[in-house]
Scaffold this motif. Structure first.
Motif, PDB file in Angstrom:
ATOM      1  N   PHE A 231      38.375  43.693  35.037  1.00  0.00           N
ATOM      2  CA  PHE A 231      38.442  42.758  36.165  1.00  0.00           C
ATOM      3  C   PHE A 231      37.273  41.774  36.187  1.00  0.00           C
ATOM      4  CE2 PHE A 231      41.082  46.198  37.716  1.00  0.00           C
ATOM      5  CZ  PHE A 231      42.144  45.521  38.302  1.00  0.00           C
ATOM      6  N   GLY A 232      36.303  41.981  35.285  1.00  0.00           N
ATOM      7  CA  GLY A 232      35.115  41.135  35.329  1.00  0.00           C
ATOM      8  C   GLY A 232      34.254  41.425  36.543  1.00  0.00           C
ATOM      9  N   MET A 233      34.421  42.625  37.119  1.00  0.00           N
ATOM     10  CA  MET A 233      33.652  43.020  38.304  1.00  0.00           C
ATOM     11  C   MET A 233      33.801  44.517  38.519  1.00  0.00           C
ATOM     12  SD  MET A 233      36.262  44.018  40.468  1.00  0.00           S
ATOM     13  CE  MET A 233      35.535  44.041  42.093  1.00  0.00           C
ATOM     14  N   THR A 234      32.956  45.030  39.411  1.00  0.00           N
ATOM     15  CA  THR A 234      33.131  46.384  39.906  1.00  0.00           C
ATOM     16  C   THR A 234      32.743  46.417  41.377  1.00  0.00           C
ATOM     17  OG1 THR A 234      32.551  48.729  39.652  1.00  0.00           O
ATOM     18  CG2 THR A 234      30.804  47.127  39.224  1.00  0.00           C
ATOM     19  N   ARG A 279      43.024  40.826  54.099  1.00  0.00           N
ATOM     20  CA  ARG A 279      43.876  41.963  54.458  1.00  0.00           C
ATOM     21  C   ARG A 279      45.090  42.028  53.536  1.00  0.00           C
ATOM     22  NH1 ARG A 279      42.823  43.625  59.795  1.00  0.00           N
ATOM     23  NH2 ARG A 279      40.552  43.595  60.014  1.00  0.00           N
ATOM     24  N   GLU A 280      45.644  43.205  53.370  1.00  0.00           N
ATOM     25  CA  GLU A 280      46.739  43.414  52.425  1.00  0.00           C
ATOM     26  C   GLU A 280      48.042  42.719  52.821  1.00  0.00           C
ATOM     27  OE1 GLU A 280      47.743  47.578  52.227  1.00  0.00           O
ATOM     28  OE2 GLU A 280      47.298  47.865  54.365  1.00  0.00           O
ATOM     29  N   ASN A 281      48.192  42.381  54.129  1.00  0.00           N
ATOM     30  CA  ASN A 281      49.413  41.703  54.555  1.00  0.00           C
ATOM     31  C   ASN A 281      49.284  40.181  54.498  1.00  0.00           C
ATOM     32  OD1 ASN A 281      47.642  41.393  56.655  1.00  0.00           O
ATOM     33  ND2 ASN A 281      49.086  41.945  58.274  1.00  0.00           N
ATOM     34  N   THR A 282      48.186  39.678  53.940  1.00  0.00           N
ATOM     35  CA  THR A 282      47.988  38.233  53.813  1.00  0.00           C
ATOM     36  C   THR A 282      48.959  37.662  52.782  1.00  0.00           C
ATOM     37  OG1 THR A 282      45.633  38.487  54.325  1.00  0.00           O
ATOM     38  CG2 THR A 282      46.311  36.415  53.291  1.00  0.00           C
ATOM     39  N   LEU A 283      49.484  36.461  53.044  1.00  0.00           N
ATOM     40  CA  LEU A 283      50.350  35.808  52.071  1.00  0.00           C
ATOM     41  C   LEU A 283      49.581  35.564  50.775  1.00  0.00           C
ATOM     42  CD1 LEU A 283      52.188  33.151  54.259  1.00  0.00           C
ATOM     43  CD2 LEU A 283      53.216  35.158  53.184  1.00  0.00           C
ATOM     44  N   ALA A 284      50.243  35.795  49.661  1.00  0.00           N
ATOM     45  CA  ALA A 284      49.605  35.570  48.366  1.00  0.00           C
ATOM     46  C   ALA A 284      49.185  34.117  48.210  1.00  0.00           C
ATOM     47  CB  ALA A 284      50.564  35.973  47.245  1.00  0.00           C
ATOM     48  N   ALA A 285      49.949  33.202  48.799  1.00  0.00           N
ATOM     49  CA  ALA A 285      49.595  31.782  48.726  1.00  0.00           C
ATOM     50  C   ALA A 285      48.257  31.516  49.417  1.00  0.00           C
ATOM     51  CB  ALA A 285      50.696  30.934  49.355  1.00  0.00           C
ATOM     52  N   GLU A 286      47.981  32.216  50.514  1.00  0.00           N
ATOM     53  CA  GLU A 286      46.694  32.067  51.198  1.00  0.00           C
ATOM     54  C   GLU A 286      45.563  32.604  50.337  1.00  0.00           C
ATOM     55  OE1 GLU A 286      46.480  33.279  55.346  1.00  0.00           O
ATOM     56  OE2 GLU A 286      48.659  33.312  55.431  1.00  0.00           O
ATOM     57  N   ALA A 287      45.825  33.705  49.639  1.00  0.00           N
ATOM     58  CA  ALA A 287      44.816  34.281  48.762  1.00  0.00           C
ATOM     59  C   ALA A 287      44.463  33.309  47.640  1.00  0.00           C
ATOM     60  CB  ALA A 287      45.315  35.603  48.177  1.00  0.00           C
ATOM     61  N   LEU A 288      45.467  32.686  47.066  1.00  0.00           N
ATOM     62  CA  LEU A 288      45.226  31.725  45.999  1.00  0.00           C
ATOM     63  C   LEU A 288      44.404  30.540  46.509  1.00  0.00           C
ATOM     64  CD1 LEU A 288      45.683  30.782  43.110  1.00  0.00           C
ATOM     65  CD2 LEU A 288      47.856  29.776  43.855  1.00  0.00           C
ATOM     66  N   ALA A 289      44.743  30.063  47.698  1.00  0.00           N
ATOM     67  CA  ALA A 289      44.001  28.936  48.270  1.00  0.00           C
ATOM     68  C   ALA A 289      42.531  29.300  48.478  1.00  0.00           C
ATOM     69  CB  ALA A 289      44.636  28.511  49.588  1.00  0.00           C
ATOM     70  N   LEU A 290      42.258  30.516  48.966  1.00  0.00           N
ATOM     71  CA  LEU A 290      40.877  30.959  49.188  1.00  0.00           C
ATOM     72  C   LEU A 290      40.121  31.062  47.865  1.00  0.00           C
ATOM     73  CD1 LEU A 290      38.568  32.076  50.898  1.00  0.00           C
ATOM     74  CD2 LEU A 290      39.648  34.333  50.752  1.00  0.00           C
ATOM     75  N   MET A 291      40.779  31.602  46.851  1.00  0.00           N
ATOM     76  CA  MET A 291      40.125  31.782  45.560  1.00  0.00           C
ATOM     77  C   MET A 291      39.799  30.434  44.915  1.00  0.00           C
ATOM     78  SD  MET A 291      42.450  34.993  44.293  1.00  0.00           S
ATOM     79  CE  MET A 291      41.541  35.603  42.887  1.00  0.00           C
ATOM     80  N   GLU A 292      40.716  29.478  45.063  1.00  0.00           N
ATOM     81  CA  GLU A 292      40.456  28.153  44.506  1.00  0.00           C
ATOM     82  C   GLU A 292      39.326  27.460  45.258  1.00  0.00           C
ATOM     83  OE1 GLU A 292      44.344  26.426  44.798  1.00  0.00           O
ATOM     84  OE2 GLU A 292      44.859  26.953  42.722  1.00  0.00           O
ATOM     85  N   GLN A 293      39.312  27.619  46.577  1.00  0.00           N
ATOM     86  CA  GLN A 293      38.269  26.991  47.392  1.00  0.00           C
ATOM     87  C   GLN A 293      36.898  27.590  47.096  1.00  0.00           C
ATOM     88  OE1 GLN A 293      38.809  27.560  51.604  1.00  0.00           O
ATOM     89  NE2 GLN A 293      37.238  26.081  52.158  1.00  0.00           N
ATOM     90  N   ALA A 294      36.845  28.919  46.992  1.00  0.00           N
ATOM     91  CA  ALA A 294      35.570  29.603  46.763  1.00  0.00           C
ATOM     92  C   ALA A 294      35.185  29.649  45.288  1.00  0.00           C
ATOM     93  CB  ALA A 294      35.646  31.023  47.318  1.00  0.00           C
ATOM     94  N   LYS A 295      36.104  29.218  44.413  1.00  0.00           N
ATOM     95  CA  LYS A 295      35.871  29.213  42.966  1.00  0.00           C
ATOM     96  C   LYS A 295      35.549  30.614  42.453  1.00  0.00           C
ATOM     97  CE  LYS A 295      34.416  24.382  42.899  1.00  0.00           C
ATOM     98  NZ  LYS A 295      33.361  23.392  42.543  1.00  0.00           N
ATOM     99  N   ILE A 296      36.408  31.563  42.854  1.00  0.00           N
ATOM    100  CA  ILE A 296      36.262  32.940  42.395  1.00  0.00           C
ATOM    101  C   ILE A 296      37.562  33.386  41.744  1.00  0.00           C
ATOM    102  CG2 ILE A 296      34.520  33.570  44.110  1.00  0.00           C
ATOM    103  CD1 ILE A 296      36.743  34.788  45.810  1.00  0.00           C
ATOM    104  N   ASN A 297      37.473  34.438  40.923  1.00  0.00           N
ATOM    105  CA  ASN A 297      38.639  34.915  40.184  1.00  0.00           C
ATOM    106  C   ASN A 297      39.190  36.230  40.711  1.00  0.00           C
ATOM    107  OD1 ASN A 297      38.611  32.759  38.307  1.00  0.00           O
ATOM    108  ND2 ASN A 297      36.921  33.764  37.202  1.00  0.00           N
ATOM    109  N   VAL A 298      38.438  36.892  41.611  1.00  0.00           N
ATOM    110  CA  VAL A 298      38.837  38.210  42.109  1.00  0.00           C
ATOM    111  C   VAL A 298      38.608  38.285  43.611  1.00  0.00           C
ATOM    112  CG1 VAL A 298      38.455  40.701  41.945  1.00  0.00           C
ATOM    113  CG2 VAL A 298      38.241  39.283  39.903  1.00  0.00           C
TER     114      VAL A 298
END
Length: 323
Positions: A231-234, A279-298
């Motif tokens: 995962f490139g993390m722990t 949270r686990e019930n978050t839309l996957a699309a929201e997760a992708l948006a957060l990851m792109e905004q924060a520039k993180i992969n996990v």
């Protein structure tokens, strides 16, 4: 022979059809409100019917209604006279489309529909036509000119009809409080369905797949866990299973840049204590948006009790089609 001016012809068509659509604004009145209320109070479905080009437009209107919370389908008026009239029940409403209001295939059905007590909403250019007069409500779709230079081929009129149908569908959508999630249940296939329905819980890695180390774990051992899990993390957890932080490839590079001796350091000394979580019930699309905004992969995923339950990588979301 001079070359034909295709551009001028196209611009004329667009102008005439735009004028036809603009003219509809003055007709959104009490008749339109009455049509909406008839449909909202209908216990059955909206049966859309129309002949020729009106029928093609009617099929699209029926599809739009059905996908935005108003049960609807199209019945061909010619087929209705040969058995398909049985598809229409007393609880339904008929939305009949005829520019002239005199299409013979539709006019033939009107006495039978009225005898069954079925209410009719007409879309016609002539409220005094056979269809317009027998309908409970008439929505005026008249145009001054067809875009066809012969003023014959339905062009401006079919565009106006389509827009009137869209106006009806969207007004009903808003009146019902129809949500994006409701819309998704009508569109489960393809990218749209995935974007609106998929939750991070559907794509996250959980259980033993989550890399975990204690805060007193030597950095070299923590790196082995990171390499093993891929995962490139722990995550860094205390002995009670509570999340303390996260250590990533990026944290490793920053530590080396600062001159940290990773041969003697403990992971708890270098971890990030404020990782990004959802949270686990978050839309996957929201997760992708957060990851792109924060520039993180996990991202770390928690449950309602804020306990760690999973990890999701940006590649998981891209493979799931959340783009």
């Amino acid at each position: 022979m001079a070359a034909f001016d295709y551009v001028s012809s196209a611009l004329r068509t667009i102008r005439l059809e735009a004028e036809a659509v603009t003219a509809l604004s003055a007709r959104i009145d009490g008749q339109f409100t009455a049509a909406c209320e008839l449909i909202l109070n209908c216990a059955g479905r909206v049966i859309v019917t129309g002949m020729g080009k009106s029928g093609h437009i009617g099929k699209k209107i029926a599809a739009t209604l059905a996908s935005t919370g108003t049960p609807a389908f199209f019945v061909h008026p010619g087929e209705a006279s040969h058995g398909d009239l049985g598809m229409i029940t007393k609880n339904d409403i008929v939305l009949a489309i005829s520019y002239s209001g005199t299409s013979s295939e539709i006019v033939t059905l009107l006495p039978l529909l009225k005898r069954a007590g079925i209410k009719i909403i007409s879309m016609s250019a002539n409220a005094q036509s056979t269809l317009g007069e027998i309908a409970e409500v008439n929505l005026d779709i008249s145009v001054v000119f067809e875009a066809c230079p012969l003023d014959l081929a339905p062009t401006s009129s079919t565009t106006a009809t389509l827009v009137m149908g869209d106006a009806l569908a969207i007004a009903l959508l808003e009146a019902r409080g129809f949500t994006a999630e409701d819309f998704a249940f009508s569109h489960p296939g393809g990218a749209l369905g995935r974007k609106l329905l998929l939750r991070v819980a559907d794509v996250m890695h959980s259980g033993d797949d989550i890399p975990r180390v204690a805060p007193d774990t030597p950095m070299l051992d923590a790196l082995m866990v990171m390499s093993e899990k891929g995962f490139g993390m722990t995550t860094v957890m205390d002995h009670g299973g509570n999340l303390l932080g996260i250590f990533t490839d990026g944290d490793l590079r920053r530590s080396i840049d600062k001159g940290v001796d990773i041969r003697t350091a403990k992971v708890g000394e270098l971890m990030n204590t404020q990782p990004k979580m959802l949270r686990e019930n978050t839309l996957a699309a929201e997760a992708l948006a957060l990851m792109e905004q924060a520039k993180i992969n996990v991202l770390l995923i928690t449950n309602e009790q804020k306990a760690l339950v999973g990890v999701v990588k940006i590649n998981d979301l891209l493979r799931a089609g959340i783009i």
